[in-house]
Design an enzyme around this catalytic site. Sequence first.
Site, PDB file in Angstrom:
ATOM      1  N   ASP A   1      56.487   1.182 -28.657  1.00 54.58           N
ATOM      2  CA  ASP A   1      56.888   1.673 -27.337  1.00 54.58           C
ATOM      3  C   ASP A   1      58.395   1.852 -27.218  1.00 54.58           C
ATOM      4  O   ASP A   1      58.883   2.919 -26.833  1.00 54.58           O
ATOM      5  CB  ASP A   1      56.395   0.717 -26.247  1.00 54.58           C
ATOM      6  CG  ASP A   1      54.885   0.759 -26.091  1.00 54.58           C
ATOM      7  OD1 ASP A   1      54.247   1.602 -26.748  1.00 54.58           O
ATOM      8  OD2 ASP A   1      54.344  -0.055 -25.326  1.00 54.58           O
TER       9      ASP A   1
ATOM     10  N   ARG B   1      62.388 -13.242 -18.273  1.00 50.95           N
ATOM     11  CA  ARG B   1      62.842 -11.900 -17.900  1.00 50.95           C
ATOM     12  C   ARG B   1      64.209 -11.887 -17.215  1.00 50.95           C
ATOM     13  O   ARG B   1      65.045 -11.051 -17.541  1.00 50.95           O
ATOM     14  CB  ARG B   1      61.794 -11.212 -17.020  1.00 50.95           C
ATOM     15  CG  ARG B   1      60.473 -10.952 -17.740  1.00 50.95           C
ATOM     16  CD  ARG B   1      60.684 -10.168 -19.026  1.00 50.95           C
ATOM     17  NE  ARG B   1      59.442  -9.895 -19.730  1.00 50.95           N
ATOM     18  CZ  ARG B   1      59.166 -10.302 -20.955  1.00 50.95           C
ATOM     19  NH1 ARG B   1      60.054 -11.024 -21.623  1.00 50.95           N
ATOM     20  NH2 ARG B   1      58.031  -9.984 -21.537  1.00 50.95           N
TER      21      ARG B   1
ATOM     22  N   ASP C   1      56.457  -7.613 -14.996  1.00 48.68           N
ATOM     23  CA  ASP C   1      57.767  -7.630 -15.639  1.00 48.68           C
ATOM     24  C   ASP C   1      58.703  -6.541 -15.127  1.00 48.68           C
ATOM     25  O   ASP C   1      59.920  -6.722 -15.081  1.00 48.68           O
ATOM     26  CB  ASP C   1      57.609  -7.514 -17.154  1.00 48.68           C
ATOM     27  CG  ASP C   1      57.168  -8.822 -17.788  1.00 48.68           C
ATOM     28  OD1 ASP C   1      57.256  -9.858 -17.107  1.00 48.68           O
ATOM     29  OD2 ASP C   1      56.743  -8.812 -18.949  1.00 48.68           O
TER      30      ASP C   1
ATOM     31  N   SER D   1      47.744  -8.426 -26.371  1.00 49.78           N
ATOM     32  CA  SER D   1      49.115  -8.229 -25.910  1.00 49.78           C
ATOM     33  C   SER D   1      49.747  -9.611 -25.794  1.00 49.78           C
ATOM     34  O   SER D   1      49.241 -10.466 -25.045  1.00 49.78           O
ATOM     35  CB  SER D   1      49.119  -7.519 -24.551  1.00 49.78           C
ATOM     36  OG  SER D   1      50.436  -7.460 -24.035  1.00 49.78           O
TER      37      SER D   1
END
Length: 493
Positions: A107, A188, A217, A269
Amino acid sequence: MATLQAISSSCNSTRLSNYLPEGTTSHGDRIQDGKNSSRYLKIGTKLSGFCGTAIIHHTRRLTQGSHSSVIKMAVTSDETDIHVTLKGTGLRGNLNKVVLAYSGGLDTSVIVPWLRENYGCDVVCFTADVGQGIQELEGLEAKAKSSGASQLVVRDLKEEFVKDFIFPCLRAGAIYERKYLLGTSMARPVIAKAMVEVAKEVGADAVSHGCTGKGNDQVRFELTFFALNPQLHVVAPWREWDIKGREDAIEYAKKHNVTVPVTKKSIYSRDRNLWHLSHEGDILEDPANEPSKNMYMMSTDPEDAPNKPEYIEVGIVAGLPVSVNGEKLSPATLLARLNEFGGRHGIGRIDMVENRLVGMKSRGVYETPGGTILFAATRELETLTLDRESMQAKDALALKYAELVYAGRWFDPLRESMDAFMEKISENTTGSVVLKLYKGSVNVAGLKSEKSLYRQDISSFETGDIYDQADAKGFIRLYGLPTRVRAMLERGL
């Protein structure tokens, strides 16, 4: 494959033949490949129309040039693919320089050329080391530059992550929806904070991330950007582009000559840092399915854990851990050490369905071995050092604290104010906790604190001088007075 690249800057004309590779010649607005004299590459606009110096070469990437235009030509035996990116003239807008949160996966590798194509910008890739493992950091610079990035910036944030983000949540007792120890939620903002700092250092006017439009996120990253530099533009490709999935991304990568990782893609994931490892997707999307045994990576299956329990001692000062088995350690080293202990004994596995911030429910399985040990230690020590009212107030605020962190509001004034409360109320939570680790369980085996409110001479069943059992009669009559009055009313007395 021979790759020809040209960059031009400010002047009226360019003599291209001075810069062509050996065996290659120019004819007006065309370049002839010396290996195939019958084939010409038409550039799509006259070379004399460009300004400045053109640099054309085979395999090396350009390290100089101007901001006016970039022509990229990929020459193969079967076809010629020409991509033109005008600096400052993107398909969707104009940006100067973008700092991209970069992992090296498919990605984010695709996002690099997409940003250049759509925003005509220079791309600086940023990778944060938050303890995800050295294997995920190897070869990143080469991957980033081969995707078209001008540079890769890597920052070791492990100590900052644990000291300034994990430990405050630990002290607050922040747990989201009864189970989740906020592993990704805490990571994050520290990453986004570093991105803002790097953007300032390199003179970027925008930041970008690879979060999808369905997850939490994206909110966590962008609220941090807003809080620390509201002037930065934010680009979220997954909310803009036409790429729908992995196959689309691979096709885009091939079209733009981005090397696609050939490693087998995990069916899950995952997100890993020093605090935890999360698993989502595949069979976990059905809550009726039990997680497979081979899915776990940080912890041993409790059934296979050692048959003999292990005892460890955690030292705590003002609500924060400082030592393991008497050895003082830095925050990140301490957590890594406890991950080893907890992982060996199958500690810290959580399977839960949670309410995402964006409204949907999702199922996740989390491994938090060291974190689970630390939460048990601090919570148990508080039973010695906090009075009833303080403990109840702290527990009530911990729910809101966890909600704020989960929602990405780390730099919110409310969380910062609550943190000041947590620091004050925990100032006497100092001592040591002995824990017994055995086949997935962590139990307290002993507590000590010089600040303890527990007094054996008062709590003993033996009669003492401080507590007179006869005093209980008057206390009960007064404490139970509302109950007596209501009963009298119901009976007409």
